[in-house]
Design an enzyme around this catalytic site. Structure first.
Site, PDB file in Angstrom:
ATOM      1  N   GLU A 222      39.082  44.457  37.754  1.00 43.14           N
ATOM      2  CA  GLU A 222      38.190  44.726  37.051  1.00 43.14           C
ATOM      3  C   GLU A 222      38.936  45.668  35.778  1.00 43.14           C
ATOM      4  O   GLU A 222      38.318  45.761  34.606  1.00 43.14           O
ATOM      5  CB  GLU A 222      37.073  45.374  37.624  1.00 43.14           C
ATOM      6  CG  GLU A 222      36.122  44.342  38.455  1.00 43.14           C
ATOM      7  CD  GLU A 222      36.584  44.325  39.722  1.00 43.14           C
ATOM      8  OE1 GLU A 222      35.663  43.590  40.564  1.00 43.14           O
ATOM      9  OE2 GLU A 222      37.632  44.605  39.970  1.00 43.14           O
TER      10      GLU A 222
ATOM     11  N   GLU B 169      34.781  42.076  47.381  1.00 42.26           N
ATOM     12  CA  GLU B 169      33.405  42.715  47.843  1.00 42.26           C
ATOM     13  C   GLU B 169      32.728  42.041  48.763  1.00 42.26           C
ATOM     14  O   GLU B 169      32.246  42.389  49.940  1.00 42.26           O
ATOM     15  CB  GLU B 169      32.451  43.268  46.867  1.00 42.26           C
ATOM     16  CG  GLU B 169      33.236  43.995  45.836  1.00 42.26           C
ATOM     17  CD  GLU B 169      32.417  44.595  44.719  1.00 42.26           C
ATOM     18  OE1 GLU B 169      31.435  45.520  44.993  1.00 42.26           O
ATOM     19  OE2 GLU B 169      32.569  44.251  43.522  1.00 42.26           O
TER      20      GLU B 169
END
Length: 268
Positions: free
Chosen positions: A139, A119
């Site tokens: 994740e 990110e």
């Protein structure tokens, strides 16, 4: 160049390279993004951006193996919903600060760049990486979710089909694949990575700041209302997965694996 105090920002160091600030995430062994390091990054960019002449920035990680391994799952042990919400608010605020940083931001990815690290890189203007770097959103396999703002940015940069595959599989992929999908612009050997990133940042920094900042705003298209929706979606999802027994089991299993791995020698 900047009066931000090093001592006030744990896990983060920086140095002035003739007008370019090289900012290094330095949290052994994997530069994991714990609450403190996220807060340090957010503070650094939030305080640098409004200065009269902010320096171009190169963001990198300490050591030879990790840019950052992403969020520090171990830090979640024993925390409650309020703590997870606070963490997600802080990470969202960091992404907002990166999105709105008006000057050149170059990522020098020196190793694994996963989860929250992905990110961060998505908000860089230019990305350099070593051939051994690995990328991905793991994740889903570890009982967590990326921030909604990060996923929306990934969809804009890489495309919905590629991002769907990444986030739903959790698989990591190579630096060569990162180049093919447009996440990384340049591959550099470890001994030339930082130097090349500094040159790129300095070259971009020589452009007229008022024009660079205006063009960057047009490309990034920051939107306060959209960011508020993303934050609300992130918090709602975090509240749900934090108490979900399946997700909790995945986090616990990942922590056990990490503890076992940490007992092995490392060449960070």
């Amino acid at each position: 160049m900047t009066d931000i105090a090093n001592a006030a920002l744990p896990g983060l160091t920086w140095a002035d390279h003739s007008g370019v600030l090289v900012v290094t995430m330095d949290r052994p062994p994997a530069n994991a993004l714990n609450h403190s390091l996220v807060a340090s990054l957010r503070t650094f960019f939030a305080e640098l951006a409004p200065q009269a002449a902010p320096a171009p920035v190169v963001l990198t990680g300490a050591g030879a193996r990790f840019f950052t391994a992403g969020g520090d799952i171990k830090e979640l042990e024993g925390t409650g919903p309020a703590e997870i919400e606070g963490r997600m608010r802080d990470f969202h605020a960091l992404l907002v600060a990166l999105d709105r940083f008006p000057r050149p931001l170059v990522a020098a990815v020196n190793g694994h760049c996963v989860g929250g690290g992905m990110e961060l890189v998505l908000f860089a203007d230019t990305v350099f990486a070593t051939p051994n770097a690995k990328f991905g959103f793991p994740e889903i396999n570890h009982g967590l979710l990326p921030a909604d703002k990060g996923i929306q940015r990934a969809e804009r940069i890489i495309g919905a089909r590629a991002v769907r595959s990444m986030v739903l599989s959790g698989d990591l992929f190579s630096a060569e694949q990162a180049v093919r999908i447009g996440l990384v612009e340049h591959l550099e050997e470890p001994d030339t990575l930082l130097g090349s990133a500094i040159v790129a940042a300095r070259t971009a920094g020589a452009k007229a700041p008022v024009l660079y900042g205006a063009l960057k705003r047009s490309v990034n298209d920051p939107d306060d209302a959209r960011d508020e929706r993303s934050l609300a979606d992130t918090i709602a999802a975090a509240n749900a997965y934090f108490v979900d027994p399946v997700a909790a089991g995945l986090r616990a299993g990942w922590n056990r694996d990490k503890v076992s791995t940490s007992r092995q020698p490392t060449d960070r």
